[in-house]
Enzyme design. Structure first.
Site, PDB file in Angstrom:
ATOM      1  N   THR A  98       4.861   2.265   6.375  1.00  0.00           N
ATOM      2  CA  THR A  98       3.431   1.855   6.471  1.00  0.00           C
ATOM      3  C   THR A  98       2.672   2.948   7.320  1.00  0.00           C
ATOM      4  O   THR A  98       3.256   3.173   8.333  1.00  0.00           O
ATOM      5  CB  THR A  98       3.108   0.429   6.887  1.00  0.00           C
ATOM      6  OG1 THR A  98       1.696   0.185   7.250  1.00  0.00           O
ATOM      7  CG2 THR A  98       3.833  -0.111   8.304  1.00  0.00           C
ATOM      8  N   GLU A 129       5.630  -4.857   5.892  1.00  0.00           N
ATOM      9  CA  GLU A 129       5.756  -6.437   6.378  1.00  0.00           C
ATOM     10  C   GLU A 129       5.923  -7.319   4.878  1.00  0.00           C
ATOM     11  O   GLU A 129       6.699  -8.139   4.902  1.00  0.00           O
ATOM     12  CB  GLU A 129       4.570  -6.755   7.108  1.00  0.00           C
ATOM     13  CG  GLU A 129       4.151  -8.047   7.561  1.00  0.00           C
ATOM     14  CD  GLU A 129       2.999  -8.340   8.017  1.00  0.00           C
ATOM     15  OE1 GLU A 129       1.986  -7.340   7.720  1.00  0.00           O
ATOM     16  OE2 GLU A 129       2.578  -9.589   8.328  1.00  0.00           O
ATOM     17  N   ARG A 132     -25.050  13.611  19.170  1.00  0.00           N
ATOM     18  CA  ARG A 132     -24.967  12.282  18.531  1.00  0.00           C
ATOM     19  C   ARG A 132     -23.624  11.490  18.961  1.00  0.00           C
ATOM     20  O   ARG A 132     -22.778  12.418  19.431  1.00  0.00           O
ATOM     21  CB  ARG A 132     -24.801  12.400  16.920  1.00  0.00           C
ATOM     22  CG  ARG A 132     -26.293  12.767  16.329  1.00  0.00           C
ATOM     23  CD  ARG A 132     -25.954  12.877  14.907  1.00  0.00           C
ATOM     24  NE  ARG A 132     -27.343  12.871  14.192  1.00  0.00           N
ATOM     25  CZ  ARG A 132     -27.411  13.711  12.935  1.00  0.00           C
ATOM     26  NH1 ARG A 132     -26.104  13.985  12.543  1.00  0.00           N
ATOM     27  NH2 ARG A 132     -28.439  13.708  12.183  1.00  0.00           N
ATOM     28  N   GLY A 171       0.880  -1.142  -0.049  1.00  0.00           N
ATOM     29  CA  GLY A 171      -0.188  -0.115   0.045  1.00  0.00           C
ATOM     30  C   GLY A 171       0.928   1.222   0.188  1.00  0.00           C
ATOM     31  O   GLY A 171       1.939   1.195   0.473  1.00  0.00           O
ATOM     32  N   ARG A 173     -23.998   8.176  14.064  1.00  0.00           N
ATOM     33  CA  ARG A 173     -23.558   8.311  12.767  1.00  0.00           C
ATOM     34  C   ARG A 173     -22.022   7.596  12.563  1.00  0.00           C
ATOM     35  O   ARG A 173     -21.360   7.719  13.545  1.00  0.00           O
ATOM     36  CB  ARG A 173     -23.455   9.654  12.154  1.00  0.00           C
ATOM     37  CG  ARG A 173     -24.763  10.534  11.991  1.00  0.00           C
ATOM     38  CD  ARG A 173     -25.695   9.925  10.933  1.00  0.00           C
ATOM     39  NE  ARG A 173     -26.988  10.496  10.611  1.00  0.00           N
ATOM     40  CZ  ARG A 173     -27.874  10.353  11.290  1.00  0.00           C
ATOM     41  NH1 ARG A 173     -28.207   9.266  12.170  1.00  0.00           N
ATOM     42  NH2 ARG A 173     -28.932  10.955  11.021  1.00  0.00           N
ATOM     43  N   ASP A 233       0.472   1.948   9.042  1.00  0.00           N
ATOM     44  CA  ASP A 233      -0.120   1.256  10.247  1.00  0.00           C
ATOM     45  C   ASP A 233       0.905   0.922  11.531  1.00  0.00           C
ATOM     46  O   ASP A 233       0.401   0.834  12.618  1.00  0.00           O
ATOM     47  CB  ASP A 233      -0.350  -0.355   9.725  1.00  0.00           C
ATOM     48  CG  ASP A 233      -1.217  -0.519   8.509  1.00  0.00           C
ATOM     49  OD1 ASP A 233      -2.219   0.518   8.465  1.00  0.00           O
ATOM     50  OD2 ASP A 233      -1.231  -1.409   7.798  1.00  0.00           O
ATOM     51  N   MET A 281      -7.859   3.075   9.593  1.00  0.00           N
ATOM     52  CA  MET A 281      -7.140   1.741   9.050  1.00  0.00           C
ATOM     53  C   MET A 281      -6.189   1.357  10.109  1.00  0.00           C
ATOM     54  O   MET A 281      -6.089   1.868  11.516  1.00  0.00           O
ATOM     55  CB  MET A 281      -6.566   2.323   7.909  1.00  0.00           C
ATOM     56  CG  MET A 281      -7.445   2.124   6.753  1.00  0.00           C
ATOM     57  SD  MET A 281      -6.216   2.456   5.201  1.00  0.00           S
ATOM     58  CE  MET A 281      -7.475   2.155   3.873  1.00  0.00           C
ATOM     59  N   GLY A 282      -5.358   0.255   9.903  1.00  0.00           N
ATOM     60  CA  GLY A 282      -4.426  -0.041  10.690  1.00  0.00           C
ATOM     61  C   GLY A 282      -4.273  -1.423  10.763  1.00  0.00           C
ATOM     62  O   GLY A 282      -3.385  -2.080  11.450  1.00  0.00           O
ATOM     63  N   ARG A 283      -4.890  -2.242   9.986  1.00  0.00           N
ATOM     64  CA  ARG A 283      -4.979  -3.596   9.912  1.00  0.00           C
ATOM     65  C   ARG A 283      -4.978  -4.360  10.956  1.00  0.00           C
ATOM     66  O   ARG A 283      -6.141  -3.882  11.813  1.00  0.00           O
ATOM     67  CB  ARG A 283      -3.986  -4.076   8.994  1.00  0.00           C
ATOM     68  CG  ARG A 283      -4.129  -5.119   8.181  1.00  0.00           C
ATOM     69  CD  ARG A 283      -3.003  -5.794   7.160  1.00  0.00           C
ATOM     70  NE  ARG A 283      -3.729  -5.596   6.024  1.00  0.00           N
ATOM     71  CZ  ARG A 283      -2.815  -5.321   4.648  1.00  0.00           C
ATOM     72  NH1 ARG A 283      -1.582  -5.234   4.689  1.00  0.00           N
ATOM     73  NH2 ARG A 283      -3.530  -5.367   3.572  1.00  0.00           N
TER      74      ARG A 283
HETATM   75  O1  F6P Z   1      -1.363  -1.422   5.343  1.00  0.00           O
HETATM   76  C1  F6P Z   1      -2.058  -0.235   4.943  1.00  0.00           C
HETATM   77  C2  F6P Z   1      -3.362  -0.215   4.681  1.00  0.00           C
HETATM   78  O2  F6P Z   1      -3.856   0.931   4.369  1.00  0.00           O
HETATM   79  C3  F6P Z   1      -4.266  -0.854   5.700  1.00  0.00           C
HETATM   80  O3  F6P Z   1      -4.245   0.034   6.996  1.00  0.00           O
HETATM   81  C4  F6P Z   1      -5.567  -1.339   5.167  1.00  0.00           C
HETATM   82  O4  F6P Z   1      -6.231  -2.254   5.690  1.00  0.00           O
HETATM   83  C5  F6P Z   1      -5.141  -1.632   3.651  1.00  0.00           C
HETATM   84  O5  F6P Z   1      -3.708  -1.174   3.553  1.00  0.00           O
HETATM   85  C6  F6P Z   1      -5.650  -1.430   2.660  1.00  0.00           C
HETATM   86  O6  F6P Z   1      -5.333  -1.797   1.519  1.00  0.00           O
HETATM   87  P1  F6P Z   1      -5.795  -1.548  -0.074  1.00  0.00           P
HETATM   88  O7  F6P Z   1      -5.218  -0.128  -0.370  1.00  0.00           O
HETATM   89  O8  F6P Z   1      -5.298  -2.773  -0.835  1.00  0.00           O
HETATM   90  O9  F6P Z   1      -7.282  -1.252   0.221  1.00  0.00           O
END
Ligand code: F6P
Length: 350
Positions: free
Chosen positions: A133, A111, A170, A19, A274, A135, A177-179
């Site tokens: 990354t 990774e 609300r 990514g 929301r 992440d 993100m962050g996997r």
């Molecule tokens: O590893 C970086 C990341 O942005 C993650 O946080 C996310 O889960 C993933 O890549 C998304 O990947 P893609 O760009 O393939 O949708």
């Protein structure tokens, strides 16, 4: 006078894989500028490992990296291609490495990309790495570049959501993100004053979350911000995915926990809710000054490793110092959230 071998071998390759992330161009620029000073030619390999398989390259000089510091993404392009996935591709990488006349290759990635780099190195290719990354989940380095930009984007989003949450009384769920690591959620949540932060490292106890929100409302705060990492899951629940398909490295596409959480909060706590999914906004656009500087330092270190023929290593940050660690150590285990930090954020919950 340089020997014949030295003359033909002074060439280094550089690629960006996985990514994309803000700061990649600062690493490429640093590599090219330092290489030029040391009399090396630089070959830019396009689209990560795909370019090594297909021998898709461009020659680079200091003009090709002019003006790229503020640019997000990567001027070399990227892919999630894994040469170990398909038979015969590793052989192609090795053959093209030779064909390109490379002394060494600098792989900039997370990774997955660095996992391939580590394996190739064991098979005899001269490879070094630079850790990227958003992440921040790579071991061996205190921080990866790209993370700072991502948390700044997420923090700004949380700040903006506060005003509309307050006006409408609300709950606002923000999915980041962050996997499988909750670094973005924890740091952006802490910086943005989130009322609850949910991370993959700790299963979500929905009863506890609703209790916290109800208590907050009872003390007169009629709005709440809940930050949830895409990889967080309910106790006894499963990861919420966008699709079943796996990528070439065996990863699923995460996303959707924010909406599930929003539904549960509305149902159980009876608070209008929301949901905002930040998604790829966290990866796009211009890098922060911190990421530009860190990327530059990593690029210089990676090139220094090449000059010293210190292969199989990755540039890393240890405190304030840029060092080098074995690629193998960096990819052997995921770096999950520091619980000391999460516990600080927890003090502000509710
Ligand atoms: O590893 C970086 C990341 O942005 C993650 O946080 C996310 O889960 C993933 O890549 C998304 O990947 P893609 O760009 O393939 O949708």
């Amino acid at each position: 006078m340089a020997s014949f071998e030295e003359t033909i071998m002074k060439k280094v390759g550089v690629l960006t894989g996985g990514g994309d992330c803000p700061g990649l161009n600062s690493v490429i620029r640093a590599v090219v500028r330092y290489a030029d000073k040391e009399g090396y030619k630089v070959v830019g390999v396009k689209n990560g490992w795909k370019g090594m398989i297909e021998n898709d390259t461009i020659d680079m000089d200091i003009n090709s990296v002019s003006g790229i510091l503020p640019k997000g993404g990567t001027i070399l392009g990227t892919s999630r291609t894994n040469p170990y996935k398909k038979e015969g591709q590793v052989e192609k990488v090795k053959a093209n490495f030779k064909k390109m006349g490379l002394e060494a290759l600098i792989a900039i990635g997370g990774e997955d990309t660095l996992g391939v780099a580590s394996k190739l190195c064991k098979e005899g290719l001269n490879v070094v790495g630079a850790p990227k990354t958003i992440d921040n989940d790579l071991s061996g380095t205190d921080v990866t570049f790209g993370f700072d930009t991502a948390i700044n984007i997420a923090t700004e989003a949380i700040d903006r959501l506060h005003t509309t949450a307050e006006s409408h009384h609300r709950a606002m769920v923000v999915e980041v993100m962050g996997r499988h690591a909750g670094w973005i959620a924890t740091e952006a949540g802490l910086a943005g004053g989130a009322d609850v932060i949910l991370i993959p490292e700790l299963p979500i106890d929905i009863e506890e979350v609703c209790e916290l929100l109800k208590k907050r409302h009872a003390r007169g705060k009629s709005f709440s911000i809940i930050v949830v990492a895409e990889g967080a899951k309910f106790k006894e629940g499963k990861l919420v995915k966008q699709e079943e398909k796996l990528d070439a490295f065996g990863h699923i596409r995460l996303g959707g926990i924010g909406h599930r959480l929003g539904e549960e909060i509305e149902k159980r706590a009876k608070i209008e809710t929301r949901v905002t999914v930040l998604g790829h906004l966290q990866r796009g656009g211009t890098p922060t000054a911190f990421d530009r500087v860190l990327g530059t330092r990593f690029g210089i270190k990676a090139m220094e490793l090449v000059l010293n023929k210190d292969y199989g290593k990755m540039a890393a940050l240890d405190g304030n110092k840029v060092t080098a660690v074995p690629l193998e150590d960096a990819v052997s285990k995921l770096k999950t959230v520091d619980m000391e930090l999460y516990n600080i954020a927890k003090i502000f919950f509710g």
